[in-house]
Design a protein around this motif. Structure first.
Motif: not given
Length: 245
Positions: A238-240, A172, A1-3, A186-189
Motif C-alpha cells: 500500500t502506497y501513494t 501514503g 495502491m494495493s497490488n 488516502r490517495y492511490d495516485r
C-alpha cells in the motif's frame, strides 16, 4: 495502491530513498536511537539484496533543523549550515549500521570534509551505484535555503533514478492527517500539480516542481512496515504514487 499479483520482479532498477532525521529517533525526543537505525538499515539491506541500486538522503531534524533555529533568532544561513552538518552525522550513523550488516556504503557530502566522507562528484557516485554500493548523500545541496527534500530530488535526477521513495509514518498521502482524523482519505495516485494546489505536504514545493519537470515519480509509503519498501519494489503493498496526470 494495493497490488497482490505476486509478481516478484522488481519494478525499479535504481531508486532514491528519502527519510527524515526524525525517523532515526525511535521513541526519543531527539538524537539517534541505535535500534531504530539498525532496523532501517536492515530494510535498506533487503532492498540492496534484490539487486536494486540504492541512494539515500536523510534529513537532520532529529539533531538540528535550520528553519526552527532561524525562527529562534539565529541567522538563517548559519542555521541551515548547522542543519546540513546534522545530516552528515545521520549519514555516518546509517553507514555504520549498514556496514555492520556487510553492505558496502559510501557517504558523499555536498560540503567537502575529506576526513569523514567523500566529496560529491557525480560520475564517481554513479560508479559506486554501478558497483552495487549504497550511496548516502549528505549535507543537502551544499547551499542554504534548500531543504533535504529538494536535495533528494536533485540527487535522484542527477543519478538517473527511476523514482523517489519517501518513507513516512503513514502508508501514503491523505487529504488530512490520518492520525487525528479517522475519516481521512488516502490517495492511490495524485499528480504533482494536485499536491501543490491542495498543499498536501508531501515534500516542499521546490522538490515537487523539480520532480514534475523531470517526470520523476514519488512513492510515499510507511517506513514503519517491515519489508514495505521491498514489497513495493515488487509491485505489492500500500502506497501513494505522485506522477504526471
Amino acid at each position: 495502491m494495493s497490488n497482490e499479483t505476486g509478481d516478484s520482479t522488481p519494478k525499479f532498477k535504481r531508486v532514491l530513498l528519502k527519510i527524515s532525521g526524525e525517523a532515526l529517533m525511535g521513541d526519543q525526543a531527539f538524537g539517534l536511537h541505535p535500534p531504530t537505525v539498525e532496523r532501517i538499515a536492515k530494510e535498506l539491506k533487503s532492498v540492496h539484496d534484490e539487486g536494486i541500486e540504492l541512494c539515500v538522503v536523510i534529513g537532520g531534524g532529529n539533531i538540528f533543523r535550520g528553519l526552527s533555529g532561524s525562527a529562534q533568532g539565529m541567522e538563517r544561513t548559519t542555521a541551515d549550515y548547522m542543519g546540513m552538518l546534522a545530516t552528515v552525522m545521520n549519514a555516518l550513523a546509517m553507514q555504520g549500521a549498514l556496514e555492520a550488516l556487510g553492505v558496502h556504503t559510501r557517504v558523499i557530502s555536498a560540503i567537502p570534509m575529506d576526513q569523514v566522507c567523500e566529496p560529491y562528484i557525480r560520475r564517481r557516485a554513479v560508479r559506486h551505484l554501478e558497483k552495487k554500493r549504497i550511496c548516502i548523500f549528505a549535507a543537502g545541496t551544499g547551499n542554504p535555503y534548500f531543504t533535504t527534500d529538494t536535495a533528494a530530488t536533485l540527487r535522484a535526477t542527477e543519478m538517473s533514478c527511476e523514482g523517489i521513495f519517501k518513507g513516512t509514518q503513514v502508508d501514503g498521502i491523505y487529504d488530512k492527517d490520518p492520525k487525528t482524523n479517522p475519516d481521512a482519505v488516502r490517495y492511490d495516485r495524485v499528480t504533482y500539480d494536485e499536491v501543490l494546489q491542495k498543499n498536501l505536504k508531501v515534500m516542499d514545493a521546490s522538490a515537487i516542481a523539480l520532480a514534475r519537470d523531470n517526470n520523476l515519480p514519488i512513492v510515499v509509503f510507511s517506513l514503519e512496515q517491515k519489508g514495505g519498501m521491498t514489497g513495493i519494489l515488487r509491485g505489492e503493498g500500500t502506497y501513494t504514487v505522485v506522477e504526471n496526470g
